[in-house]
Design an enzyme around this catalytic site. Sequence first.
Site, PDB file in Angstrom:
ATOM      1  CG  ASN A   1      34.451  41.248  40.845  1.00 24.36           C
ATOM      2  OD1 ASN A   1      35.601  41.361  41.264  1.00 24.36           O
ATOM      3  ND2 ASN A   1      33.857  40.069  40.680  1.00 24.36           N
TER       4      ASN A   1
ATOM      5  CE1 TYR B   1      43.992  40.222  35.562  1.00 22.46           C
ATOM      6  CE2 TYR B   1      46.066  40.487  36.748  1.00 22.46           C
ATOM      7  CZ  TYR B   1      44.693  40.333  36.754  1.00 22.46           C
ATOM      8  OH  TYR B   1      44.017  40.291  37.945  1.00 22.46           O
TER       9      TYR B   1
ATOM     10  CE  LYS C   1      42.102  42.990  36.608  1.00 17.61           C
ATOM     11  NZ  LYS C   1      40.686  43.125  37.003  1.00 17.61           N
TER      12      LYS C   1
ATOM     13  CB  ILE D   1      41.643  36.189  45.888  1.00 17.70           C
ATOM     14  CG1 ILE D   1      42.139  37.635  46.114  1.00 17.70           C
ATOM     15  CG2 ILE D   1      40.450  35.885  46.779  1.00 17.70           C
ATOM     16  CD1 ILE D   1      42.558  37.970  47.531  1.00 17.70           C
TER      17      ILE D   1
ATOM     18  CB  THR E   1      38.834  33.069  42.886  1.00 19.95           C
ATOM     19  OG1 THR E   1      39.993  33.401  42.103  1.00 19.95           O
ATOM     20  CG2 THR E   1      38.625  34.121  43.959  1.00 19.95           C
TER      21      THR E   1
END
Length: 251
Positions: free
Chosen positions: A89, A155, A159, A188, A190
């Site tokens: 992760n 990014y 991914k 999310i 975070t």
Amino acid sequence: MILQDKVALVTGGTSGIGRATAIAYAQQQAKVVVVGRRMDEGEETVRLIKEADGEAIFVQADVTKEADVKAMVDKAVSVFGRLDIAFNNAGTVGENSSLIEQTEAEYDRTMNVNVKGVWLSMKYEIAQMLKQGSGAIVNTSSGAGVVAVPTQSLYTASKHAIVGLTKAAALQYAKAGIRINVVAPAAIETDMFEAATGGQDEVKAYITGLHPIGRIGTPLEVANAVLFLSSDLASFVTGETLMVDGGYVAQ
């Protein structure tokens, strides 16, 4: 308990999705190896697990360094005797900028953390799982691993690479009893989301509005998806990308 007596390793377990998943693993009675670069935050994850009567250790490691990755797997096996589950992760968002403004250093950092880190982790996790004849691995991609984010070209590329790497590994080791899948969250709640939005309410509101479900997700919602993919409930699932995105990609 769906993970009773299993040994689970979580990279990027110091906060956010990683911490939520480490705790969720422990709640299902897995023994957890929490991995990350930040010792204080990693020890806090372990403390939260132990407070809930779970069993966990912290291993400080940088997933871009092969020696660290080998050491984290070796530590898991030396303490708990085996490795049944790995949640790879650890990741970075990188910079929000135009492609022509991005630097070679930004490219190297994004690809090293997001792609090299997953590849190295799988290299040593799979080697251990082959000795056991079984295992389950979940890699964290993103909605940006399926569709593109125009202001995050590196990014997005990293991914997408995780999805391809996962599919290839899943096919290579399917007959060896090792299942390998991807979880792909959208936005999310975070620290990484806070950093990516600069804490700006208008940016958060715009991103929230991109999700058909009407909100962004929580770390626990991603953790629940990872639990499924890690468990025998997903015994016939490998090489798949599970979207946890509030409908973002469906549109």
